[in-house]
Design a protein around this motif. Structure first.
Motif, PDB file in Angstrom:
ATOM      1  N   ILE A 176     -18.960  -6.158  35.541  1.00  0.00           N
ATOM      2  CA  ILE A 176     -18.548  -4.797  35.873  1.00  0.00           C
ATOM      3  C   ILE A 176     -17.613  -4.884  37.081  1.00  0.00           C
ATOM      4  N   VAL A 177     -16.465  -4.246  36.932  1.00  0.00           N
ATOM      5  CA  VAL A 177     -15.461  -4.279  38.008  1.00  0.00           C
ATOM      6  C   VAL A 177     -15.120  -2.848  38.410  1.00  0.00           C
ATOM      7  N   PRO A 178     -15.458  -2.438  39.617  1.00  0.00           N
ATOM      8  CA  PRO A 178     -15.108  -1.073  40.045  1.00  0.00           C
ATOM      9  C   PRO A 178     -13.606  -0.924  40.196  1.00  0.00           C
ATOM     10  N   GLY A 179     -13.122   0.316  40.075  1.00  0.00           N
ATOM     11  CA  GLY A 179     -11.708   0.576  40.241  1.00  0.00           C
ATOM     12  C   GLY A 179     -11.279   0.434  41.689  1.00  0.00           C
ATOM     13  N   ALA A 180      -9.975   0.592  41.914  1.00  0.00           N
ATOM     14  CA  ALA A 180      -9.419   0.410  43.255  1.00  0.00           C
ATOM     15  C   ALA A 180     -10.075   1.339  44.276  1.00  0.00           C
ATOM     16  N   ALA A 181     -10.451   2.547  43.829  1.00  0.00           N
ATOM     17  CA  ALA A 181     -11.076   3.519  44.733  1.00  0.00           C
ATOM     18  C   ALA A 181     -12.594   3.380  44.768  1.00  0.00           C
ATOM     19  N   GLY A 182     -13.126   2.377  44.068  1.00  0.00           N
ATOM     20  CA  GLY A 182     -14.569   2.154  44.087  1.00  0.00           C
ATOM     21  C   GLY A 182     -15.338   2.892  43.012  1.00  0.00           C
ATOM     22  N   TYR A 183     -14.614   3.586  42.112  1.00  0.00           N
ATOM     23  CA  TYR A 183     -15.291   4.321  41.048  1.00  0.00           C
ATOM     24  C   TYR A 183     -15.490   3.434  39.812  1.00  0.00           C
ATOM     25  N   PHE A 184     -16.368   3.911  38.907  1.00  0.00           N
ATOM     26  CA  PHE A 184     -16.657   3.200  37.665  1.00  0.00           C
ATOM     27  C   PHE A 184     -16.336   4.121  36.484  1.00  0.00           C
ATOM     28  N   ASP A 185     -16.131   3.523  35.299  1.00  0.00           N
ATOM     29  CA  ASP A 185     -15.866   4.335  34.109  1.00  0.00           C
ATOM     30  C   ASP A 185     -17.111   4.398  33.223  1.00  0.00           C
ATOM     31  N   ALA A 186     -16.997   5.137  32.116  1.00  0.00           N
ATOM     32  CA  ALA A 186     -18.151   5.329  31.229  1.00  0.00           C
ATOM     33  C   ALA A 186     -18.594   4.026  30.584  1.00  0.00           C
ATOM     34  N   ASP A 187     -17.649   3.111  30.325  1.00  0.00           N
ATOM     35  CA  ASP A 187     -18.016   1.840  29.709  1.00  0.00           C
ATOM     36  C   ASP A 187     -18.931   1.026  30.626  1.00  0.00           C
ATOM     37  N   ALA A 188     -18.786   1.219  31.928  1.00  0.00           N
ATOM     38  CA  ALA A 188     -19.646   0.500  32.869  1.00  0.00           C
ATOM     39  C   ALA A 188     -21.108   0.895  32.674  1.00  0.00           C
ATOM     40  N   VAL A 189     -21.330   2.159  32.334  1.00  0.00           N
ATOM     41  CA  VAL A 189     -22.700   2.623  32.084  1.00  0.00           C
ATOM     42  C   VAL A 189     -23.266   1.928  30.848  1.00  0.00           C
ATOM     43  N   THR A 190     -22.469   1.915  29.769  1.00  0.00           N
ATOM     44  CA  THR A 190     -22.921   1.264  28.528  1.00  0.00           C
ATOM     45  C   THR A 190     -23.190  -0.217  28.760  1.00  0.00           C
ATOM     46  N   LEU A 191     -22.275  -0.866  29.483  1.00  0.00           N
ATOM     47  CA  LEU A 191     -22.445  -2.291  29.747  1.00  0.00           C
ATOM     48  C   LEU A 191     -23.707  -2.551  30.575  1.00  0.00           C
ATOM     49  N   ALA A 192     -23.929  -1.742  31.611  1.00  0.00           N
ATOM     50  CA  ALA A 192     -25.100  -1.927  32.470  1.00  0.00           C
ATOM     51  C   ALA A 192     -26.392  -1.716  31.690  1.00  0.00           C
ATOM     52  N   ARG A 193     -26.407  -0.696  30.835  1.00  0.00           N
ATOM     53  CA  ARG A 193     -27.597  -0.443  30.018  1.00  0.00           C
ATOM     54  C   ARG A 193     -27.862  -1.616  29.080  1.00  0.00           C
TER      55      ARG A 193
END
Length: 235
Positions: free
Chosen positions: A141-158
């Protein structure tokens, strides 16, 4: 519809149809799908039936494209019809999604950015800070430049959390990440010459090619994993 959805509708009757063939017929002026401001093709039901008309004439009557084009011009002038009403009825009865097991290029379209904070990700994926830190350290999981995450990060983490219940840690999942990177690099390599073209819309065509190839890659990957698992179980 996207070009991929059109392909899915036509393939049962025309197994040899390809995206390249559809693009060729467009270049020859036989079909004229609309373009979005970003340059993506959008096909109507009438466009799909026009394609069906062309492919049927080629397959069953062996007509050259010049003759087919003349027939289409007659249709455009009202001298003939493609049966659009029947086409709409048929299209409404057909699911526009891909067949089970296949991945649609539309699933790889990122038109709407979702910005999740770290707290959002932890809550939605139901994971704790140490587990998330492990995923980030493993570059899963790689956060964006501003430190935010996208919806795919949730699926991947789950998914990673579910796999952890079988004893797989984040470091074990690095193999999946490396394989994904290799597939993505291959897809990008194939699309690169298209993006370098000087004509208008080259970038949009390259992005569409990337999505189509990536979707095919995911479908192939799924089939290969299923076959390997089946073989390992002795079935």
């Amino acid at each position: 519809m996207s070009i991929g959805s059109v392909l899915d509708l036509l393939r049962p009757d025309f197994p040899d149809i390809t995206i390249s063939k559809i693009r060729f017929l467009e270049a020859e002026g036989l079909i004229r799908p609309e373009r979005t401001p970003s340059g993506y093709r959008r096909f109507s039901v009438a466009d799909t039936e026009r394609l069906r008309f062309v492919l049927t004439a080629q397959r069953d009557q062996y007509l050259p494209l010049k003759v087919i084009k003349e027939q289409l011009e007659a249709i455009d002038k009202g001298a003939a019809t493609l049966g659009v009403r029947e086409a709409r009825a048929r299209a409404s009865a057909v699911q526009l999604g891909v067949v089970p097991g296949e991945v649609s290029p539309e699933e790889l379209r990122f038109d709407h950015e979702i910005r999740l904070t770290r707290a959002d990700l932890l809550a939605q994926a139901d994971i704790d800070e140490p587990f998330l830190n492990d995923l980030i350290r493993a570059n899963l999981i790689v956060p964006g430049a501003a430190g935010y995450f996208d919806a795919d990060a949730v699926t991947l983490a789950r998914t990673a959390r579910a796999m952890a219940e079988f004893g797989l840690e984040a470091r074990h999942l690095r193999a999946f990440k490396l394989a994904a990177d290799r597939e993505a690099a291959l897809v990008a390599q194939i699309a690169a010459p298209i993006a370098k073209s000087r004509d208008a819309g080259a970038r949009a065509r390259a992005e569409e090619t990337v999505r189509e190839l990536a979707a095919l890659s995911l479908t192939l990957h799924t089939c290969l994993v299923k076959a390997s698992v089946r073989n390992s179980l002795g079935n």
